[in-house]
Design a protein around this motif. Structure first.
Motif, PDB file in Angstrom:
ATOM      1  N   VAL A 108       0.850  -1.207   0.000  1.00 21.27           N
ATOM      2  CA  VAL A 108       0.000   0.000   0.000  1.00 21.27           C
ATOM      3  C   VAL A 108       0.876   1.244   0.000  1.00 21.27           C
ATOM      4  CG1 VAL A 108      -1.601   1.341   1.438  1.00 21.27           C
ATOM      5  CG2 VAL A 108      -2.042  -1.068   0.997  1.00 21.27           C
ATOM      6  N   PHE A 109       1.937   1.244   0.803  1.00 19.23           N
ATOM      7  CA  PHE A 109       2.821   2.411   0.854  1.00 19.23           C
ATOM      8  C   PHE A 109       3.580   2.578  -0.465  1.00 19.23           C
ATOM      9  CE2 PHE A 109       6.719   4.691   2.109  1.00 19.23           C
ATOM     10  CZ  PHE A 109       6.120   5.850   2.570  1.00 19.23           C
ATOM     11  N   ALA A 110       4.006   1.484  -1.077  1.00 20.95           N
ATOM     12  CA  ALA A 110       4.699   1.573  -2.368  1.00 20.95           C
ATOM     13  C   ALA A 110       3.766   2.141  -3.436  1.00 20.95           C
ATOM     14  CB  ALA A 110       5.219   0.203  -2.779  1.00 20.95           C
ATOM     15  N   LYS A 111       2.512   1.695  -3.417  1.00 20.49           N
ATOM     16  CA  LYS A 111       1.534   2.222  -4.374  1.00 20.49           C
ATOM     17  C   LYS A 111       1.299   3.708  -4.148  1.00 20.49           C
ATOM     18  CE  LYS A 111      -2.039  -0.358  -4.550  1.00 20.49           C
ATOM     19  NZ  LYS A 111      -3.366  -0.960  -4.311  1.00 20.49           N
ATOM     20  N   HIS A 112       1.239   4.116  -2.887  1.00 19.45           N
ATOM     21  CA  HIS A 112       1.067   5.536  -2.551  1.00 19.45           C
ATOM     22  C   HIS A 112       2.259   6.354  -3.048  1.00 19.45           C
ATOM     23  CE1 HIS A 112       0.514   9.185  -0.223  1.00 19.45           C
ATOM     24  NE2 HIS A 112       1.720   9.011   0.292  1.00 19.45           N
ATOM     25  N   CYS A 113       3.466   5.861  -2.839  1.00 21.11           N
ATOM     26  CA  CYS A 113       4.667   6.585  -3.284  1.00 21.11           C
ATOM     27  C   CYS A 113       4.702   6.715  -4.799  1.00 21.11           C
ATOM     28  CB  CYS A 113       5.927   5.887  -2.788  1.00 21.11           C
ATOM     29  SG  CYS A 113       6.158   6.030  -1.013  1.00 21.11           S
ATOM     30  N   GLU A 114       4.334   5.659  -5.503  1.00 21.99           N
ATOM     31  CA  GLU A 114       4.311   5.720  -6.970  1.00 21.99           C
ATOM     32  C   GLU A 114       3.287   6.736  -7.461  1.00 21.99           C
ATOM     33  OE1 GLU A 114       3.566   1.772  -8.292  1.00 21.99           O
ATOM     34  OE2 GLU A 114       5.524   1.045  -7.612  1.00 21.99           O
ATOM     35  N   SER A 115       2.093   6.719  -6.883  1.00 20.15           N
ATOM     36  CA  SER A 115       1.069   7.668  -7.339  1.00 20.15           C
ATOM     37  C   SER A 115       1.447   9.094  -6.967  1.00 20.15           C
ATOM     38  CB  SER A 115      -0.300   7.301  -6.765  1.00 20.15           C
ATOM     39  OG  SER A 115      -0.312   7.472  -5.378  1.00 20.15           O
ATOM     40  N   ASP A 116       2.085   9.279  -5.810  1.00 18.95           N
ATOM     41  CA  ASP A 116       2.535  10.611  -5.412  1.00 18.95           C
ATOM     42  C   ASP A 116       3.630  11.112  -6.350  1.00 18.95           C
ATOM     43  OD1 ASP A 116       2.319  12.811  -3.604  1.00 18.95           O
ATOM     44  OD2 ASP A 116       4.264  12.210  -2.769  1.00 18.95           O
ATOM     45  N   ALA A 117       4.534  10.238  -6.751  1.00 18.16           N
ATOM     46  CA  ALA A 117       5.597  10.640  -7.683  1.00 18.16           C
ATOM     47  C   ALA A 117       4.995  11.006  -9.045  1.00 18.16           C
ATOM     48  CB  ALA A 117       6.617   9.517  -7.836  1.00 18.16           C
ATOM     49  N   ARG A 118       4.019  10.219  -9.507  1.00 16.48           N
ATOM     50  CA  ARG A 118       3.363  10.550 -10.786  1.00 16.48           C
ATOM     51  C   ARG A 118       2.641  11.888 -10.689  1.00 16.48           C
ATOM     52  NH1 ARG A 118       2.119   5.048 -10.892  1.00 16.48           N
ATOM     53  NH2 ARG A 118       0.050   5.450 -10.082  1.00 16.48           N
ATOM     54  N   ARG A 119       1.989  12.144  -9.549  1.00 19.55           N
ATOM     55  CA  ARG A 119       1.275  13.414  -9.376  1.00 19.55           C
ATOM     56  C   ARG A 119       2.250  14.584  -9.402  1.00 19.55           C
ATOM     57  NH1 ARG A 119       0.871  16.675  -5.476  1.00 19.55           N
ATOM     58  NH2 ARG A 119       1.799  15.251  -3.971  1.00 19.55           N
ATOM     59  N   ARG A 120       3.391  14.424  -8.724  1.00 17.35           N
ATOM     60  CA  ARG A 120       4.386  15.512  -8.721  1.00 17.35           C
ATOM     61  C   ARG A 120       4.976  15.722 -10.113  1.00 17.35           C
ATOM     62  NH1 ARG A 120       8.412  13.642  -5.149  1.00 17.35           N
ATOM     63  NH2 ARG A 120       7.112  11.972  -4.427  1.00 17.35           N
ATOM     64  N   GLU A 121       5.216  14.648 -10.852  1.00 21.01           N
ATOM     65  CA  GLU A 121       5.737  14.789 -12.217  1.00 21.01           C
ATOM     66  C   GLU A 121       4.740  15.515 -13.102  1.00 21.01           C
ATOM     67  OE1 GLU A 121       6.654  10.866 -13.510  1.00 21.01           O
ATOM     68  OE2 GLU A 121       8.382  10.687 -12.171  1.00 21.01           O
ATOM     69  N   ARG A 122       3.454  15.176 -12.962  1.00 21.79           N
ATOM     70  CA  ARG A 122       2.421  15.876 -13.746  1.00 21.79           C
ATOM     71  C   ARG A 122       2.370  17.346 -13.381  1.00 21.79           C
ATOM     72  NH1 ARG A 122      -0.941  11.342 -12.864  1.00 21.79           N
ATOM     73  NH2 ARG A 122      -1.866  12.438 -11.120  1.00 21.79           N
ATOM     74  N   ALA A 123       2.483  17.659 -12.096  1.00 24.64           N
ATOM     75  CA  ALA A 123       2.448  19.060 -11.664  1.00 24.64           C
ATOM     76  C   ALA A 123       3.628  19.835 -12.236  1.00 24.64           C
ATOM     77  CB  ALA A 123       2.447  19.143 -10.144  1.00 24.64           C
ATOM     78  N   VAL A 124       4.789  19.216 -12.245  1.00 24.40           N
ATOM     79  CA  VAL A 124       5.964  19.895 -12.808  1.00 24.40           C
ATOM     80  C   VAL A 124       5.781  20.080 -14.305  1.00 24.40           C
ATOM     81  CG1 VAL A 124       8.419  19.564 -13.337  1.00 24.40           C
ATOM     82  CG2 VAL A 124       7.577  19.168 -11.033  1.00 24.40           C
ATOM     83  N   ARG A 125       5.259  19.053 -14.968  1.00 23.38           N
ATOM     84  CA  ARG A 125       5.076  19.125 -16.411  1.00 23.38           C
ATOM     85  C   ARG A 125       4.029  20.161 -16.797  1.00 23.38           C
ATOM     86  NH1 ARG A 125       4.525  13.772 -17.159  1.00 23.38           N
ATOM     87  NH2 ARG A 125       2.272  13.893 -17.181  1.00 23.38           N
ATOM     88  N   LEU A 126       2.985  20.296 -15.981  1.00 23.01           N
ATOM     89  CA  LEU A 126       1.898  21.215 -16.308  1.00 23.01           C
ATOM     90  C   LEU A 126       2.009  22.563 -15.605  1.00 23.01           C
ATOM     91  CD1 LEU A 126      -1.030  18.671 -16.097  1.00 23.01           C
ATOM     92  CD2 LEU A 126       0.118  19.497 -18.151  1.00 23.01           C
ATOM     93  N   ALA A 127       3.041  22.747 -14.808  1.00 23.19           N
ATOM     94  CA  ALA A 127       3.165  23.962 -13.996  1.00 23.19           C
ATOM     95  C   ALA A 127       3.312  25.220 -14.839  1.00 23.19           C
ATOM     96  CB  ALA A 127       4.341  23.845 -13.038  1.00 23.19           C
ATOM     97  N   GLY A 128       3.870  25.138 -15.945  1.00 26.22           N
ATOM     98  CA  GLY A 128       4.053  26.327 -16.768  1.00 26.22           C
ATOM     99  C   GLY A 128       5.235  26.175 -17.672  1.00 26.22           C
TER     100      GLY A 128
END
Length: 159
Positions: free
Chosen positions: A100-120
């Motif tokens: 569960v924690f590994a899945k959370h870390c993976e989804s959190d990393a994907r969310r941060r990558e998307r935010a960086v990619r879409l940030a501007g």
């Protein structure tokens, strides 16, 4: 003087196994076994340990609560597959918590990558800023430009 040798008692890991760890037939609970009571006992015995596991890995109390809840949701959905001959309930729960924690870390990393990619957009260098200013309009007819109060034709040279 006679010498007596004393043997030390065998430790559990030194004792020969009398039965295989994973016998051929699957484990079945006793007929009078209540799965709900068994899960409740396991939950009450391990909730603090699982919560502490996530608290050491996250500083956000809401995330700790969510991950703990997700762990026990996974555990209750797969409780019928738990075989106590393969390990303790605590070890089984910590295996679920780890996934569960590994899945959370993976989804959190994907969310941060998307935010960086879409940030501007990246900041332009000084040499390209001068080229990014609007150019004068070369049209011979006025450009359409709606304004806040009324829509009108623009006569501005910059459109």
């Amino acid at each position: 003087m006679s010498e007596t040798t004393t043997q030390r008692p065998q430790r559990p890991r030194d004792r020969p196994r009398t039965e295989p760890t994973h016998p051929g037939r699957p484990w079945r609970p006793a007929p009078d076994h209540d799965p709900a009571a068994g899960f409740e006992h396991m939950y009450r015995a391990n909730i603090d340990a699982v919560t502490a596991y996530f608290a050491r890995r996250s500083t956000d109390p809401q995330t700790v609560a969510d991950l703990t809840a997700d762990t026990f949701v996974e555990a209750i959905t797969s409780y019928t597959t738990f075989d106590p001959r393969r390990g303790t309930a605590r070890a089984w729960l910590f295996g679920i918590a780890r996934r569960v924690f590994a899945k959370h870390c993976e989804s959190d990393a994907r969310r941060r990558e998307r935010a960086v990619r879409l940030a501007g957009r990246r900041e332009l260098a000084a040499s390209t800023r001068s080229r990014s200013r609007p150019r004068p309009c070369r049209r011979t007819t006025p450009c359409w430009s709606p304004s806040a109060s009324t829509a009108a034709f623009s006569t501005s040279p910059w459109c």
